[in-house]
Write an enzyme that holds these catalytic residues in place. Structure first.
Site, PDB file in Angstrom:
ATOM      1  N   THR A  92      21.107 -10.655 -27.039  1.00 31.38           N
ATOM      2  CA  THR A  92      20.474 -10.825 -28.307  1.00 31.38           C
ATOM      3  C   THR A  92      21.321 -10.471 -29.527  1.00 31.38           C
ATOM      4  O   THR A  92      20.973 -11.238 -30.413  1.00 31.38           O
ATOM      5  CB  THR A  92      19.156 -10.014 -28.328  1.00 31.38           C
ATOM      6  OG1 THR A  92      19.358  -8.537 -27.981  1.00 31.38           O
ATOM      7  CG2 THR A  92      18.158 -10.633 -27.271  1.00 31.38           C
ATOM      8  N   ARG A 134      16.928  -3.400 -27.050  1.00 31.56           N
ATOM      9  CA  ARG A 134      16.052  -3.577 -28.190  1.00 31.56           C
ATOM     10  C   ARG A 134      17.055  -3.897 -29.543  1.00 31.56           C
ATOM     11  O   ARG A 134      16.985  -3.986 -30.646  1.00 31.56           O
ATOM     12  CB  ARG A 134      15.640  -2.024 -28.752  1.00 31.56           C
ATOM     13  CG  ARG A 134      14.359  -2.086 -28.109  1.00 31.56           C
ATOM     14  CD  ARG A 134      13.705  -0.627 -28.269  1.00 31.56           C
ATOM     15  NE  ARG A 134      13.710  -0.169 -29.620  1.00 31.56           N
ATOM     16  CZ  ARG A 134      14.761   0.908 -29.872  1.00 31.56           C
ATOM     17  NH1 ARG A 134      15.510   1.171 -29.139  1.00 31.56           N
ATOM     18  NH2 ARG A 134      14.824   1.122 -31.111  1.00 31.56           N
ATOM     19  N   LYS A 135      18.448  -4.271 -28.984  1.00 37.32           N
ATOM     20  CA  LYS A 135      19.382  -4.758 -30.088  1.00 37.32           C
ATOM     21  C   LYS A 135      19.020  -6.316 -30.590  1.00 37.32           C
ATOM     22  O   LYS A 135      19.708  -7.213 -30.296  1.00 37.32           O
ATOM     23  CB  LYS A 135      20.892  -4.749 -29.685  1.00 37.32           C
ATOM     24  CG  LYS A 135      20.968  -3.253 -29.333  1.00 37.32           C
ATOM     25  CD  LYS A 135      22.597  -3.232 -28.500  1.00 37.32           C
ATOM     26  CE  LYS A 135      22.921  -1.714 -28.104  1.00 37.32           C
ATOM     27  NZ  LYS A 135      24.207  -1.453 -27.561  1.00 37.32           N
ATOM     28  N   THR A 136      17.948  -6.520 -31.218  1.00 39.98           N
ATOM     29  CA  THR A 136      17.588  -7.880 -31.735  1.00 39.98           C
ATOM     30  C   THR A 136      17.570  -8.071 -33.020  1.00 39.98           C
ATOM     31  O   THR A 136      17.865  -6.867 -33.941  1.00 39.98           O
ATOM     32  CB  THR A 136      15.996  -8.051 -30.977  1.00 39.98           C
ATOM     33  OG1 THR A 136      15.307  -6.844 -31.533  1.00 39.98           O
ATOM     34  CG2 THR A 136      15.769  -7.995 -29.651  1.00 39.98           C
TER      35      THR A 136
END
Length: 279
Positions: free
Chosen positions: A266, A130-132
């Site tokens: 990402t 979720r490191k977007t």
């Protein structure tokens, strides 16, 4: 695809940001029909083409796709042509290129690390995190999938992922798993993040569905795999390795796990160099 069209509407805001009043430079360009070629300056896996096409449709511009999402483009190759008034082609240039360059960079990096990992384990998955970038999660996760990877969780609502701070907040791993089983929907998997061999074994014994081995060395990951097999627990859990995994060491982890997750896909991937040329 309707999701690509929905994202294209969000790209209209990116155009508004870049052209809030009018384009002072394109004002010198004659308002006549033209065509432009989008080309890559390096070999890459293309991603973002579908969303760009949907944006062009919304703007009333023409297009011709030579190569689409998931296909490999060679350096110097034109993969998409767009048609319309020359000033309008110039106005959309930067937004279109920014999207294609970032998405293709993610897809290319995913393909490369996946190939390296599967040389050691043909069944291993390479996942994102979720490191977007804020507001770009859809296209970044899709680019990972286009590159052959797994998007992992799309949001906090998809699965339970118990991390160190959750464990501290509730008073221990056993209590965290107990509460998760009580509160999570029956469709949600329960994953636990651990940082050492002992906690990995404990999480498996307590019934976790997925165990994330965070920032552990390959030899520690191998030890977890061995000890779980000795206890007859290995087939009951999915093992995921995360933290510091790159193309050059992915195979060292892939031998022992089911999933490798890489935040860098990402949060710090290199964009592919591309350009637009008027014909």
């Amino acid at each position: 695809m309707i999701e690509a069209r929905l994202f294209a509407y969000r790209l209209l805001d990116a155009l508004r940001e870049d052209d809030p009043f009018w384009d002072l430079t394109s004002a010198i360009v004659p308002n006549e029909e033209g065509e432009a070629c989008l080309k890559t300056k390096e070999d890459c896996v293309l991603a973002g083409v579908e969303e760009v096409v949907e944006l062009l449709k919304l703007l009333g511009l023409g297009y011709r796709v030579v190569k689409g999402d998931g296909e490999t483009a060679k350096a110097g190759e034109c993969f998409l042509y767009i048609r319309g008034p020359k000033p309008d082609l110039l106005k959309v240039e930067r937004v279109v290129l920014n999207l294609l360059m970032r998405a293709s960079g993610i897809a290319t990096a995913t393909r490369r690390i996946l190939e390296a990992a599967r040389a050691a384990n043909p069944r291993v998955k390479v996942a994102a995190t979720r490191k977007t970038t804020p507001f770009l999660r859809y296209i970044e996760k899709k680019a990972v999938a286009i590159g052959g990877g797994d998007p992992h969780r799309f949001s906090l609502s998809d699965a339970v992922l118990i991390k160190d701070n959750h464990i501290k907040a509730v008073g221990g791993l056993e209590r965290a798993l107990e509460l998760a089983r009580k509160t999570a929907p029956f469709t949600a998997k329960i994953e636990v993040e651990v940082e050492n061999v002992a906690d990995a074994i404990k999480a498996a014994e307590l019934g976790a569905d997925i165990i994330m081995l965070d920032n552990m060395r390959p030899e520690e990951v191998a030890e977890v795999d061995r000890r779980l097999r000795e206890r007859g627990l290995r087939e009951r859990v999915v093992l995921e390795a995360s933290g510091g995994i790159r193309e050059d060491n992915a195979a060292d982890y892939a031998k022992y796990v089911d999933v490798i997750s890489v935040g860098a896909l990402t949060h710090s991937v290199k964009a592919v160099d591309m350009s637009m040329e008027l014909l």
